[in-house]
Structure formats: C-alpha cells, structure tokens
Design a protein around this motif. Structure first.
Motif: not given
Length: 180
Positions: A80-86
C-alpha cells in the motif's frame, strides 16, 4: 471538485477505528533536532544534506505509519502507498523571489509517496533524503506551472482540494518554525 460537489474524505470509512479521546505529544527539543541532523549529515556524501525538519518528519512519518498499520490491521510488509504531505515556503523558490513584502500565502503542500514496506524498512536518514528530494523538486518552473494549473481549474469553477488515500495512510505534518 466540480461546482456543488460535496467533499467526503476517501478514508472516512476508517474513522471509527482512528478517532478517540487519546492524544500523544512528542516533544522534540531543539538540541535533539540538531543532534539528529548532525548525525544524519555526518553519514552523507559531499553535496548531500538533510535538515532538522527532514529528520524529524522522517521519524514522525515512520512512527505514524507503523501506528496506522496496527490500528487498521495492515501488514508492515504491505505494498500500500503511504504519503507524507508537508508545507514548504515558496517565497524564495520562485523566480523572481516573492520577497518579504509579498502579501498572500507563500506556502504550499508538497508530498512524498512510497510503499509502506519501503518506508518501514528504511532508516530515518534514507527517508529524510527522500523528503529532501521532494523539497528540492520545487523548482521555479514547477511552481509556476502548478500556480497556472490551480488558477485555470479555479477559473473553470472547480474547488482544488488535495485527495487522500482510502486506506488513511496519508499524513500531514507542519513545521511552522522552519519549512526547509
């Protein structure tokens, strides 16, 4: 979103497993952040570097992803894909720079994506380098194209919103004391 369309987050189905009365505060004092950054940079090749924010964000992303996988029953070896937005301050990344007199929002969200199994198997330094690369990809040309796209979509009557994944593996971090 099309005009009049209601926004329901993609991960809403998981909310009953995620919400509750508990919170966790993890203090990251300046001396610890400096130590993380210095230790990380001492292991890098000439010309490479990571910031305190890169190291802290990498540490927090790994911890949040591990916790979310436990909460939702996802395996740590998942594809599964995980995303970090900052947030990133773009005032000095535009050409010409927006400068101190700029009136408006000079910050945007950037994101870094990877598979859960990759994130959780990488060192904090390796993750921090991925975050640094995402930040450095915010060139003046990219920012100009992004701003034009946003303006065109808004002129067409669309509301521009970030999408989130249905597995609740997107995390948003903000470091308001320093974006880079």
């Amino acid at each position: 979103l099309s005009p009049g369309e209601k926004f329901v987050p993609e991960f809403a189905v998981h909310m009953p497993k995620l919400i509750g009365p508990d919170a966790c505060v993890v203090p990251l004092p300046r001396n610890l952040l400096k130590k993380l950054k210095d230790e990380g940079n001492s292991k890098l090749s000439s010309g490479q570097f990571v910031s305190s924010d890169d190291m802290a964000s990498a540490t927090v992303w790994k911890a949040l992803c591990q916790l979310r996988c436990r909460q939702l029953g996802f395996d740590h070896t998942s594809d599964l894909t995980t995303t970090l937005m900052r947030a990133v301050d773009v005032r000095h990344r535009t050409n010409p720079p927006l400068g101190p007199g700029y009136c408006g929002n000079g910050a945007i969200q950037i994101w870094t994506e990877m598979r859960v199994c990759d994130l959780l198997s990488m060192s904090v330094l390796e993750v921090a380098l991925k975050l640094r690369n995402s930040l450095q990809a915010q060139t003046p040309e990219y920012l100009a194209a992004f701003a034009k796209w946003m303006a065109s979509k808004q002129a067409e009557g669309f509301r521009t919103k970030y999408g989130f994944d249905a597995n609740a593996l997107t995390f948003i971090l903000s470091s308001w004391s320093s974006f880079d």
